[in-house]
Design a protein around this motif. Structure first.
Motif: not given
Length: 416
Positions: A1-5, A26-34, A36-37, A53-59
């Protein structure tokens, strides 16, 4: 799983502008993995999560497919196999299709940085034409990016695409709430005229607000309006309102105050007798169509009806001025009346070639309002207990007397 701004945060940082919000893909992730984190789901149409923690949006990275007219007619597909480039290609403009990884490395598959440097709005792909809101967003960006580092221009191929979208009727599918959302944001940008110029150039303005579009080509008396053209005048008015930092209701009122000039008889041009009454009716129509909030609607109606009277106010009698205050509910809502004066001020100074003239009417009517408000209505009412009709008339007469005294003092102070 990788994340990008992605999107606006990357764009604004590259322009040297303050970054307000950061969105992530977010690349390479499923809703279930999100989940779980510890991420919290918030998206209705597709998976969007808030960071624990940051409450920023991750799609989650997604692709989309057009299924119906309008901006809601899409089916979204998310899957761990969706790549970053597949996600970026669905975005509107190249300058919004730049990503930054956790190490600060930029991923720019569509040359967005080059378009940022050149000041160009260019669509990423043909997918742009599937969402008519993108026309409004681009026009709003034109109002925002009008000075840093230079005014942005629309790429010819993108303007042609927007014209085609208008011709196909895509703009007609926009819902009122979304139109108002984008227009109101654009009015609050640094140079709102740019938004309407772009909308007019692609033909969308005629479909969204034909009452405003009709003002271009309508002449005004050159003595009072060196710019002649009413549409040009309106653009100068809203830009002046923006330069002064006026509120949204004032800017909206400034935008619509002269709509009636587009419906007067060309035989009497460049005069527009009776345009105020026509403007009031047209403002009502526009506000109903867009479901405009009450504060913006009411101030726009007041300004359309009385901006001419504001200009003539120093020649009015005390009783006429009192009637104007009553008509605009100035005793219950004095700030709204003062806001109407600001919209009228914008009308005065929104005339290229006459920017340095004086407009003492604002100070005069402010003094008139204060004089009328100085009357102790309670004390007057005590003299007529149980006689409601006499109370109202007595208060009115007292206010007229206070205004007349102000006028007399002004006249006595004038040089002979």
């Amino acid at each position: 799983m990788k994340t990008y701004v992605v999107g606006g945060a990357v764009r604004d940082a590259l322009l040297g502008l303050p970054v307000q919000d950061r969105d992530h893909v977010v690349i390479g992730a499923t809703p279930e993995q999100m989940l779980a984190k510890g991420f919290t789901p918030v998206g209705k149409d597709f998976p969007v999560f808030l960071h624990p923690h940051t409450h920023e949006e991750y799609a989650l990275a997604r692709t989309e497919r057009k299924t119906a007219a309008g901006y809601k007619g899409f089916v979204f597909h998310t899957d761990p196999s969706v790549t970053l480039e597949q996600d970026l290609i669905r975005r509107d403009l190249t300058i919004n299709a730049i990503a930054r990884d956790e190490h600060g490395v930029l991923i720019d598959p569509f040359n967005g940085r080059q378009d940022l440097q050149n000041g160009v709005f260019r669509h990423v792909s043909a997918a742009f034409e599937e969402d008519p809101v993108r026309i409004l967003r681009l026009a709003r960006f034109a109002a925002r990016f009008s000075v840093v580092p230079h005014a942005f221009a629309v790429a010819p191929e993108t303007m042609n695409l927007m014209r085609m979208m208008v011709e196909k009727g895509e703009v007609d599918a926009l819902v009122p709430e979304r139109i108002w959302q984008e227009i109101s944001k654009g009015l609050m940008e640094k140079k709102p005229s740019r938004m309407f110029e772009v909308l007019r150039e692609c033909g969308a303005l005629e479909r969204i607000i034909p009452e405003l579009n009709a003002l271009w080509g309508v002449p005004q008396p050159a003595k009072y309006h060196p710019e002649i053209d009413t549409g040009v005048h309106i653009m100068a008015v809203i830009d002046y309102a923006a330069e002064q930092g006026f509120s949204l209701p004032i800017r909206f009122a400034a935008l619509l105050h002269d709509l009636g000039k587009g419906t007067t008889d060309p035989a009497i041009w460049p005069r527009h007798h009776g345009h105020e009454e026509r403007s009031v009716d047209l403002v009502k129509t526009v506000c109903e169509r867009w479901k405009v909030p009450t504060d913006c609607r009411d101030l726009a109606l007041m300004t359309a009806r009385d901006h001419g009277n504001v200009g003539r106010s120093q020649e009015m009698r005390a009783a006429t001025l009192q009637t104007m205050l009553e008509r605009n509910d100035a005793f219950r809502k004095p700030q709204r009346f003062l806001d109407m004066l600001k919209a009228s001020e914008a009308d005065c100074f929104g005339r290229p070639g006459l920017e340095n003239i004086q407009f003492p009417q604002v100070a005069f009517l402010t003094s008139v309002l204060n004089a009328a408000l100085s009357v102790n209505a309670g004390a007057v009412a005590q003299q007529y207990l149980g006689q409601a009709q006499k109370i109202a008339e007595a208060i009115r007469i007292a206010r007229i007397d206070a205004i007349r005294q102000l006028i007399n003092e002004r006249d006595e102070a004038l040089p002979t």
